[in-house]
Design a protein around this motif. Structure first.
Motif, mmCIF file in Angstrom:
data_model
loop_
_atom_site.group_PDB
_atom_site.id
_atom_site.type_symbol
_atom_site.label_atom_id
_atom_site.label_comp_id
_atom_site.label_asym_id
_atom_site.label_seq_id
_atom_site.Cartn_x
_atom_site.Cartn_y
_atom_site.Cartn_z
ATOM 1 N N GLY A 149 -0.677 10.746 9.507
ATOM 2 C CA GLY A 149 -1.907 11.489 9.226
ATOM 3 C C GLY A 149 -1.729 12.660 8.288
ATOM 4 O O GLY A 149 -2.697 13.380 8.006
ATOM 5 N N ARG A 150 -0.507 12.864 7.783
ATOM 6 C CA ARG A 150 -0.244 13.971 6.867
ATOM 7 C C ARG A 150 0.264 13.427 5.537
ATOM 8 O O ARG A 150 0.823 12.334 5.461
ATOM 9 C CB ARG A 150 0.797 14.936 7.460
ATOM 10 C CG ARG A 150 0.316 15.633 8.730
ATOM 11 C CD ARG A 150 -0.822 16.575 8.423
ATOM 12 N NE ARG A 150 -1.411 17.121 9.631
ATOM 13 C CZ ARG A 150 -2.448 17.950 9.640
ATOM 14 N NH1 ARG A 150 -3.009 18.306 8.503
ATOM 15 N NH2 ARG A 150 -2.932 18.403 10.782
ATOM 16 N N ARG B 8 0.823 -1.206 0.000
ATOM 17 C CA ARG B 8 0.000 0.000 0.000
ATOM 18 C C ARG B 8 0.857 1.256 0.000
ATOM 19 O O ARG B 8 0.403 2.324 -0.407
ATOM 20 C CB ARG B 8 -0.916 -0.021 1.237
ATOM 21 C CG ARG B 8 -1.807 1.202 1.400
ATOM 22 C CD ARG B 8 -2.853 1.274 0.301
ATOM 23 N NE ARG B 8 -3.733 2.414 0.485
ATOM 24 C CZ ARG B 8 -3.497 3.649 0.001
ATOM 25 N NH1 ARG B 8 -2.391 3.888 -0.667
ATOM 26 N NH2 ARG B 8 -4.351 4.619 0.198
ATOM 27 N N GLY B 9 2.115 1.153 0.451
ATOM 28 C CA GLY B 9 3.002 2.304 0.475
ATOM 29 C C GLY B 9 3.435 2.719 1.862
ATOM 30 O O GLY B 9 4.070 3.772 2.030
ATOM 31 N N TYR B 10 3.124 1.902 2.869
ATOM 32 C CA TYR B 10 3.493 2.259 4.242
ATOM 33 C C TYR B 10 5.008 2.429 4.407
ATOM 34 O O TYR B 10 5.466 3.255 5.201
ATOM 35 C CB TYR B 10 2.974 1.209 5.221
ATOM 36 C CG TYR B 10 1.479 1.241 5.373
ATOM 37 C CD1 TYR B 10 0.867 2.206 6.162
ATOM 38 C CD2 TYR B 10 0.668 0.334 4.696
ATOM 39 C CE1 TYR B 10 -0.514 2.258 6.290
ATOM 40 C CE2 TYR B 10 -0.710 0.382 4.811
ATOM 41 C CZ TYR B 10 -1.297 1.339 5.606
ATOM 42 O OH TYR B 10 -2.661 1.393 5.718
ATOM 43 N N ALA C 291 -2.841 22.633 15.329
ATOM 44 C CA ALA C 291 -4.078 22.232 14.641
ATOM 45 C C ALA C 291 -4.415 20.782 14.941
ATOM 46 O O ALA C 291 -5.579 20.415 15.148
ATOM 47 C CB ALA C 291 -3.928 22.431 13.136
ATOM 48 N N ASP C 292 -3.376 19.917 15.015
ATOM 49 C CA ASP C 292 -3.611 18.501 15.343
ATOM 50 C C ASP C 292 -4.215 18.363 16.738
ATOM 51 O O ASP C 292 -5.130 17.570 16.968
ATOM 52 C CB ASP C 292 -2.296 17.714 15.293
ATOM 53 C CG ASP C 292 -1.813 17.511 13.861
ATOM 54 O OD1 ASP C 292 -2.647 17.713 12.953
ATOM 55 O OD2 ASP C 292 -0.634 17.166 13.675
ATOM 56 N N ASP D 195 9.454 -0.829 13.558
ATOM 57 C CA ASP D 195 8.981 -0.217 14.807
ATOM 58 C C ASP D 195 7.772 0.699 14.615
ATOM 59 O O ASP D 195 7.224 1.223 15.581
ATOM 60 C CB ASP D 195 10.117 0.551 15.491
ATOM 61 C CG ASP D 195 10.680 1.685 14.627
ATOM 62 O OD1 ASP D 195 10.009 2.120 13.670
ATOM 63 O OD2 ASP D 195 11.805 2.141 14.908
ATOM 64 N N GLY D 196 7.345 0.902 13.356
ATOM 65 C CA GLY D 196 6.148 1.700 13.095
ATOM 66 C C GLY D 196 6.357 3.199 13.195
ATOM 67 O O GLY D 196 5.396 3.965 13.085
ATOM 68 N N GLN D 197 7.602 3.639 13.402
ATOM 69 C CA GLN D 197 7.876 5.063 13.528
ATOM 70 C C GLN D 197 7.991 5.715 12.145
ATOM 71 O O GLN D 197 8.482 5.107 11.195
ATOM 72 C CB GLN D 197 9.186 5.285 14.298
ATOM 73 C CG GLN D 197 9.142 4.785 15.733
ATOM 74 C CD GLN D 197 8.073 5.494 16.542
ATOM 75 O OE1 GLN D 197 8.018 6.723 16.587
ATOM 76 N NE2 GLN D 197 7.216 4.716 17.192
ATOM 77 N N ALA D 198 7.508 6.978 12.060
ATOM 78 C CA ALA D 198 7.576 7.701 10.793
ATOM 79 C C ALA D 198 9.022 8.052 10.452
ATOM 80 O O ALA D 198 9.829 8.351 11.342
ATOM 81 C CB ALA D 198 6.731 8.968 10.860
#
Length: 334
Positions: A273-274, A253-255, A331-332, A263-266
């Motif tokens: 979410g951006r 999917r592109g994750y 804003a978040d 580790d799931g970290q960006a």
């Protein structure tokens, strides 16, 4: 006053009763008459006791629709069945054409006009859904479906669609890939895809998914025409990121573009979410910068494979100033 008849366009899914929706089973149970291609009638034979059965051959789609309208106008409830989904290469399209030609109109709220025939479309799992489920997760990213049948569609139109889908890197599900008399279409499809795709691109060929004679073959774009392909087959051609592991075909999917999958970290510069840093806003920033540096509209269009008219229109709109990280975080939180 005679009770209006009803046509129910029923998608029966891949064929096994357990993969039919509850509403599909109810619609067949309600029907006085069931109309369908002979093979589809056999697939739901256990549900047909006591009903009028009208069997038609493969090329008699319009006859099926006409029969359904005639029975419904006699006040009967008619289940007009299609394998998969009735709206995906199924009976919904030709039935609407026949109904409109006969002067039928859908009811409008509050108009009070009597209906001589009611209509309901009952969705089902299409072949691309059932075949994908049998081979892994090949449709997780953008995909399209193209029929190779040139019985009703000119070949140049089909070829143009194949070429565009191959060039745009869609995962593609090919319907009606081959028959006893149509053997060259799949060869031409392969040639068009090889103009844009790696010969080792994964390909899955699924025949009769979830049926008694199911057959699954995993191959590559270079060798797909050597496989056993027929009218009951669906051919799924992967995109440039699709892979096969442990016998399963998966399209990411592109994750991995944004996150570390361990580790799931960006990744640095990315935020959950951006949009990606290379998403629309990032691309616009670079587009304007390149244009300001002297790159012409034509050069930019060629670089990105997009119409020059589109690039020109984008450059006419002022570039919005991106919010600072602190403003975005506020804003978040809000």
């Amino acid at each position: 006053m005679t009770q209006p008849g009803k046509i129910m366009l029923v998608g029966i899914g891949p064929g096994s009763v357990e993969h039919m929706t509850q509403r599909a089973r109810e619609a067949i149970a309600e029907a006085d008459t069931v109309i369908g291609y002979v093979t589809y009638i056999k697939l739901v034979a256990d549900l047909l006791e006591g009903k009028e059965i009208i069997r038609k051959s493969m090329t008699e789609e319009l006859d099926r629709a006409v029969e359904a309208l005639e029975r419904a106008r006699q006040g009967k409830k008619v289940a007009l069945i299609s394998s998969g989904d009735a709206g995906v290469y199924g009976m919904a399209g030709p039935t609407f054409e026949v109904l409109f030609q006969a002067g039928w109109k859908p009811p409008r709220e509050g108009d009070g006009a009597p209906q001589d025939v009611e209509l309901e479309v009952v969705p089902g799992a299409s072949a691309l859904n059932s075949c994908a489920a049998r081979v892994g997760a090949p449709l997780t990213h953008d995909f399209c479906a193209i029929s190779l049948s040139d019985l009703l569609t000119p070949w140049p139109t089909i070829a143009k669609r194949l070429n565009a889908a191959a060039q745009a890197d869609f995962v593609v599900a090919l319907y009606n890939p081959k028959s006893g008399r149509r053997t060259r279409q799949i060869v031409e499809a392969q040639r068009l895809f090889l103009c844009h795709r790696d010969p080792n691109t994964p390909v899955a060929i699924v025949k009769s998914a979830y049926r008694r004679r199911e057959r699954i073959e995993m191959t590559t774009l270079a060798h797909m025409v050597d496989a056993d392909i027929g009218m009951l087959s669906t051919v799924i051609i992967g995109n440039s990121n699709t892979f096969v592991q442990h016998g399963l075909m998966v399209t990411p999917r592109g994750y991995a573009n944004k996150y570390d999958l361990q580790d799931g970290q960006a990744h640095t510069g990315e935020r959950p979410g951006r949009s990606l840093s290379t998403g629309l806003n990032g691309w616009l920033d670079n587009l304007f910068a390149d244009h300001d540096a002297g790159d012409s509209v034509e050069l930019l269009a060629q670089r990105f494979g997009l119409p020059a008219g589109y690039i020109h229109q984008v450059l006419q709109e002022p570039l919005e100033v991106s919010a600072s990280p602190h403003e975005t975080e506020a804003a978040d939180e809000a």
